[in-house]
Design an enzyme around this catalytic site. Sequence first.
Site, PDB file in Angstrom:
ATOM      1  CG  ASP A  14      22.912 -18.103  27.456  1.00  0.00           C
ATOM      2  OD1 ASP A  14      21.955 -18.884  27.613  1.00  0.00           O
ATOM      3  OD2 ASP A  14      23.211 -17.610  26.358  1.00  0.00           O
ATOM      4  N   GLY A  17      20.455 -24.905  29.107  1.00  0.00           N
ATOM      5  CA  GLY A  17      19.835 -25.820  28.141  1.00  0.00           C
ATOM      6  C   GLY A  17      20.897 -26.621  27.392  1.00  0.00           C
ATOM      7  CG  HIS A  31      16.475 -24.245  33.551  1.00  0.00           C
ATOM      8  ND1 HIS A  31      17.278 -23.311  32.941  1.00  0.00           N
ATOM      9  CD2 HIS A  31      15.489 -24.511  32.654  1.00  0.00           C
ATOM     10  CE1 HIS A  31      16.795 -23.012  31.740  1.00  0.00           C
ATOM     11  NE2 HIS A  31      15.707 -23.740  31.543  1.00  0.00           N
ATOM     12  CG  LEU A 125      26.524  -9.693  47.435  1.00  0.00           C
ATOM     13  CD1 LEU A 125      27.601  -9.115  46.506  1.00  0.00           C
ATOM     14  CD2 LEU A 125      26.456 -11.210  47.223  1.00  0.00           C
ATOM     15  NE  ARG A 178      24.872 -14.244  26.336  1.00  0.00           N
ATOM     16  CZ  ARG A 178      23.699 -13.875  25.889  1.00  0.00           C
ATOM     17  NH1 ARG A 178      23.455 -12.606  25.682  1.00  0.00           N
ATOM     18  NH2 ARG A 178      22.736 -14.748  25.634  1.00  0.00           N
ATOM     19  NE  ARG A 184      21.856 -13.663  21.679  1.00  0.00           N
ATOM     20  CZ  ARG A 184      22.183 -14.708  20.923  1.00  0.00           C
ATOM     21  NH1 ARG A 184      22.884 -14.553  19.833  1.00  0.00           N
ATOM     22  NH2 ARG A 184      21.803 -15.917  21.272  1.00  0.00           N
ATOM     23  CB  ILE A 185      23.860  -6.580  25.460  1.00  0.00           C
ATOM     24  CG1 ILE A 185      25.354  -6.205  25.476  1.00  0.00           C
ATOM     25  CG2 ILE A 185      23.130  -5.878  26.571  1.00  0.00           C
ATOM     26  CD1 ILE A 185      26.138  -6.698  26.695  1.00  0.00           C
TER      27      ILE A 185
HETATM   28  C1  FPP Z   1      20.026 -19.754  30.762  1.00  0.00           C
HETATM   29  O1  FPP Z   1      20.024 -20.986  30.193  1.00  0.00           O
HETATM   30  C2  FPP Z   1      19.289 -19.585  32.003  1.00  0.00           C
HETATM   31  C3  FPP Z   1      18.044 -19.007  32.155  1.00  0.00           C
HETATM   32  C4  FPP Z   1      17.132 -18.616  31.102  1.00  0.00           C
HETATM   33  C5  FPP Z   1      17.491 -18.608  33.421  1.00  0.00           C
HETATM   34  C6  FPP Z   1      17.416 -19.536  34.522  1.00  0.00           C
HETATM   35  C7  FPP Z   1      18.491 -19.338  35.469  1.00  0.00           C
HETATM   36  C8  FPP Z   1      18.701 -20.188  36.437  1.00  0.00           C
HETATM   37  C9  FPP Z   1      17.794 -21.355  36.627  1.00  0.00           C
HETATM   38  C10 FPP Z   1      19.791 -19.950  37.384  1.00  0.00           C
HETATM   39  C11 FPP Z   1      19.261 -19.739  38.765  1.00  0.00           C
HETATM   40  C12 FPP Z   1      18.771 -18.398  39.044  1.00  0.00           C
HETATM   41  C13 FPP Z   1      18.159 -18.021  40.216  1.00  0.00           C
HETATM   42  C14 FPP Z   1      17.893 -16.575  40.451  1.00  0.00           C
HETATM   43  C15 FPP Z   1      17.753 -18.963  41.256  1.00  0.00           C
HETATM   44  P1  FPP Z   1      19.277 -21.206  28.817  1.00  0.00           P
HETATM   45  O2  FPP Z   1      18.022 -21.919  29.085  1.00  0.00           O
HETATM   46  O3  FPP Z   1      19.115 -19.912  28.111  1.00  0.00           O
HETATM   47  O4  FPP Z   1      20.327 -22.114  28.083  1.00  0.00           O
HETATM   48  P2  FPP Z   1      20.509 -22.356  26.529  1.00  0.00           P
HETATM   49  O5  FPP Z   1      20.770 -21.006  25.914  1.00  0.00           O
HETATM   50  O6  FPP Z   1      21.693 -23.264  26.463  1.00  0.00           O
HETATM   51  O7  FPP Z   1      19.258 -22.996  26.038  1.00  0.00           O
END
Ligand code: FPP
Length: 231
Positions: A14, A17, A31, A125, A178, A184-185
Amino acid sequence: MSSSYPEHIAIIMDGNGRWAKQRNLSRSKGHKEGVKTTKKIIEYSAKIDIKYLTLYAFSAENWKRPRREVSFLMNLFNSTIDRELDDLIEKNVKVKFIGRREGLGGSIRRRIENAEKKTKDGKKLVLTVALNYGGRKEIVDAVKNLIKDEISAEQIDEETFSKYLYTSGTPDPDLVIRTSGEYRISNYLLWQIAYSELYITDVLWPDFDEKELDRAIKDYKSRNRRFGSIN
Ligand code: FPP
């Protein structure tokens, strides 16, 4: 009694953003940076002999994000699989995807199936990527399949039930990490984390690295896992 090394680590990645916002960059840039961390953590996990790594890439609830962001993420997953697959094969990683496939577009489904097929003999893995994943949906799907298979009430116990989850064959996570400080989960592996140790760090996913993973593991090792008993 201190715990031994974690065999299975599950991560809620997480903060992409927020990382971007702090730098006045677009969420997409966050991302992209997040993908770099993901690659680093997969490689490092293999190196330090973690046997199972499970990553939350896209939840069943993430479709609520703006359409542009969702399509950016799907394209990013596609291009990441295209770019990294040979390397994963070479590094002996077995890749699995959990989540509802039917909700995903054809191009990503084809890549997922191809990646699973090409890495099925990986021994170093097991990397599980949760994509269009929801813990409650997983439990509902398990119940539906138990009914379809005409499994009787007497036959159902925790072990049988576990076999009907998407994660069948993978041991439960020892440690759930996390990033970015939320307590939170978020519908992640609800059944499987019953006895997992939780580690929450304020570090945002793009800033997470090998040292941070070591820190989480060190913390985990200092825990006293009792699984409901008293020692
Ligand atoms: C969290 O940041 C990330 C995501 C919702 C998912 C995207 C994950 C990646 C791009 C990592 C790469 C993964 C793979 C499998 C290639 P957020 O957008 O929730 O951040 P914020 O909570 O700060 O807005």
